[in-house]
Design an enzyme around this catalytic site. Structure first.
Site, PDB file in Angstrom:
ATOM      1  N   LYS A  35      15.725  -0.271  16.146  1.00  0.00           N
ATOM      2  CA  LYS A  35      14.491  -0.922  16.594  1.00  0.00           C
ATOM      3  C   LYS A  35      13.434  -0.813  15.491  1.00  0.00           C
ATOM      4  O   LYS A  35      13.598  -0.043  14.542  1.00  0.00           O
ATOM      5  CB  LYS A  35      14.008  -0.274  17.888  1.00  0.00           C
ATOM      6  CG  LYS A  35      13.669   1.203  17.757  1.00  0.00           C
ATOM      7  CD  LYS A  35      13.432   1.843  19.117  1.00  0.00           C
ATOM      8  CE  LYS A  35      13.145   3.321  18.979  1.00  0.00           C
ATOM      9  NZ  LYS A  35      13.137   4.004  20.271  1.00  0.00           N
ATOM     10  N   TYR A 256     -13.786   8.797  -2.850  1.00  0.00           N
ATOM     11  CA  TYR A 256     -14.809   8.447  -1.863  1.00  0.00           C
ATOM     12  C   TYR A 256     -15.248   9.681  -1.077  1.00  0.00           C
ATOM     13  O   TYR A 256     -14.420  10.497  -0.674  1.00  0.00           O
ATOM     14  CB  TYR A 256     -14.261   7.421  -0.872  1.00  0.00           C
ATOM     15  CG  TYR A 256     -14.136   6.031  -1.439  1.00  0.00           C
ATOM     16  CD1 TYR A 256     -15.254   5.334  -1.890  1.00  0.00           C
ATOM     17  CD2 TYR A 256     -12.895   5.407  -1.495  1.00  0.00           C
ATOM     18  CE1 TYR A 256     -15.126   4.045  -2.398  1.00  0.00           C
ATOM     19  CE2 TYR A 256     -12.763   4.126  -1.992  1.00  0.00           C
ATOM     20  CZ  TYR A 256     -13.888   3.442  -2.445  1.00  0.00           C
ATOM     21  OH  TYR A 256     -13.762   2.177  -2.942  1.00  0.00           O
TER      22      TYR A 256
HETATM   23  C1  LIG Z   1      14.030   5.069  20.102  1.00  0.00           C
HETATM   24  C2  LIG Z   1      15.016   5.476  21.121  1.00  0.00           C
HETATM   25  C3  LIG Z   1      16.072   6.321  20.782  1.00  0.00           C
HETATM   26  C4  LIG Z   1      16.196   6.963  19.433  1.00  0.00           C
HETATM   27  O1  LIG Z   1      15.293   8.048  19.348  1.00  0.00           O
HETATM   28  P1  LIG Z   1      15.228   9.009  18.049  1.00  0.00           P
HETATM   29  O2  LIG Z   1      14.258  10.049  18.423  1.00  0.00           O
HETATM   30  O3  LIG Z   1      14.728   8.141  16.938  1.00  0.00           O
HETATM   31  O4  LIG Z   1      16.599   9.481  17.811  1.00  0.00           O
HETATM   32  C5  LIG Z   1      17.018   6.582  21.753  1.00  0.00           C
HETATM   33  N1  LIG Z   1      16.916   6.063  22.998  1.00  0.00           N
HETATM   34  C6  LIG Z   1      15.903   5.250  23.359  1.00  0.00           C
HETATM   35  C7  LIG Z   1      15.842   4.721  24.748  1.00  0.00           C
HETATM   36  C8  LIG Z   1      14.927   4.940  22.448  1.00  0.00           C
HETATM   37  O5  LIG Z   1      13.914   4.144  22.806  1.00  0.00           O
END
Ligand SMILES: *Cc1c(COP(=O)(O)O)cnc(C)c1O
EC number: 5.1.1.1
Length: 368
Positions: A35, A256
């Site tokens: 994702k 800054y």
């Molecule tokens: C993002 C996600 C994962 C992966 O999580 P990590 O902490 O990156 O391993 C697994 N299951 C779901 C439902 C997620 O949304």
């Protein structure tokens, strides 16, 4: 010449991390979670190195189309399921598996016309209170799905809120086991933290594990453990060069707001990297950084396009010297994204995902 900043995606590190996670999974099938454009690495760039997964999990329908466009014929799972009825048409057409986390999604499926039954992941809210049916509603949803001709297999799924921390997973695991005890079907529970920390518990591994962050080489439970502890390698390096050097006298300030004041004479390097490249502005003086592979620190505030670094530990450094903001230097020294994230009050996930579009990205793959 373009600005010297660059991100490098290390295909070999992705392969290594995936292999490491597959060993932890002990036979459970592995979803590669891609994702958010493979956590900022780029789905197309990471794809070849991650071909060894059993399926790709993501949540944006366009990203699912991109994975199919790459020629992937294996499973793809939509982690949030569909958002509206017509998304189900894409699921049928591209044979996407999808999460069902609420009764509205069951209703949509019941009205969907399809010749190919769908594989669904029925999600239980075991205590995270984000997505998922409550334990009291799971059985009804399962029975309704099971009676639908539109539905093929039903996998039972939940997500842990504290797999990386002191609360752990015991309470949620108990809720899941209680709610699903006499329901048939495969199980999927573990994210990276649950897989690495609780790999010895067969119920946590289940039939499908869902690692994301660890595939990209970040330790899900930093700072309790670092990526070396889990034998994970950084899949992304953000590097640049020094484009200027200043000699400060005691009392001089940097950047800054003059937030850093030199207490003694000091050589300061100016790096071509700023918050417009995705480097976190919250990283104050003292954030670790590598110059020519040598560990030193940032000084003062992060600007839009530049950062200042302390050159005292690297007297030979000058304009053109290599700077590693995170990842691996050419000499092989590693600065983990987790350390930089921590200095900015955030987590590695956010830094990867926030890599700015203006940063050129190259894939380094010795196998090609
Ligand atoms: C993002 C996600 C994962 C992966 O999580 P990590 O902490 O990156 O391993 C697994 N299951 C779901 C439902 C997620 O949304």
């Amino acid at each position: 010449m373009p600005r010297p900043i660059q991100a490098t995606i290390h295909a070999q590190a992705l392969r290594h991390n995936l292999e490491r996670l597959r060993r932890a999974a002990q036979g459970a099938r592995v979803w590669g979670v891609v994702k958010a454009n493979a956590y900022g690495h780029g789905i197309e760039r990471a794809f070849d190195a991650l071909r060894g997964v059993d399926g790709f999990a993501l949540l944006d329908l366009q990203e699912a189309e991109r994975v199919r466009a790459l020629g992937w014929r294996g499973p793809i799972l939509l982690l949030e399921g569909v958002f509206e009825p017509r998304d189900l048409e894409l699921c049928s057409r591209l044979s996407l598996w999808h999460t069902v986390h609420c009764t509205e999604q069951v209703d949509m499926l019941a009205l969907h016309k399809t010749h190919v039954p769908h594989r669904v992941f029925l999600k239980l809210n075991s205590g995270m209170n984000r997505l998922g049916l409550p334990p009291s509603g799971l059985r009804t949803a399962w029975s309704r799905l099971n009676a639908l001709p539109q539905v093929d297999e039903i996998t039972l799924m939940t997500h842990f809120s504290d797999a990386d921390g002191p609360r752990g997973i015991a309470a949620q695991l108990a809720v899941f086991e209680d709610a699903t005890r006499d329901l048939p079907g495969e199980r999927s529970l573990a994210n990276s933290a649950a897989l690495l920390r609780f790999a010895d518990v067969p119920a946590v591994r289940g039939d499908w594990v869902r690692p994301g962050i660890a595939m990209y080489g970040s330790a899900p439970d930093h700072p309790e453990h670092d990526s070396a502890h889990w034998d994970l390698q950084p899949a992304m390096t953000l590097s640049s060069r020094l484009i200027g050097v200043q000699r400060l006298a005691a009392g001089d300030t940097v950047g800054y707001g003059s937030s850093f004041t030199a207490s003694a004479p000091l050589r300061v390097g100016t790096v071509a990297c700023g918050y417009a490249d995705g480097y976190p502005r919250h990283c104050g003086t003292g954030t670790p950084v590598l110059v020519d592979g040598v560990r030193t620190r940032t000084l003062g505030r992060v600007s839009m396009d530049m950062i200042a670094v302390d050159l005292e530990p690297v007297p030979a450094a000058g304009p053109g010297s290599e700077v590693t903001l995170w990842g691996r230097s050419r000499s092989g020294t590693v600065l983990t994204i987790d350390e930089v994230a921590r200095a900015g009050g955030t987590i590695g996930y956010e830094l990867m995902c926030a890599l700015a579009p203006r940063v050129p990205v190259v894939v380094e793959d010795p196998d090609l």
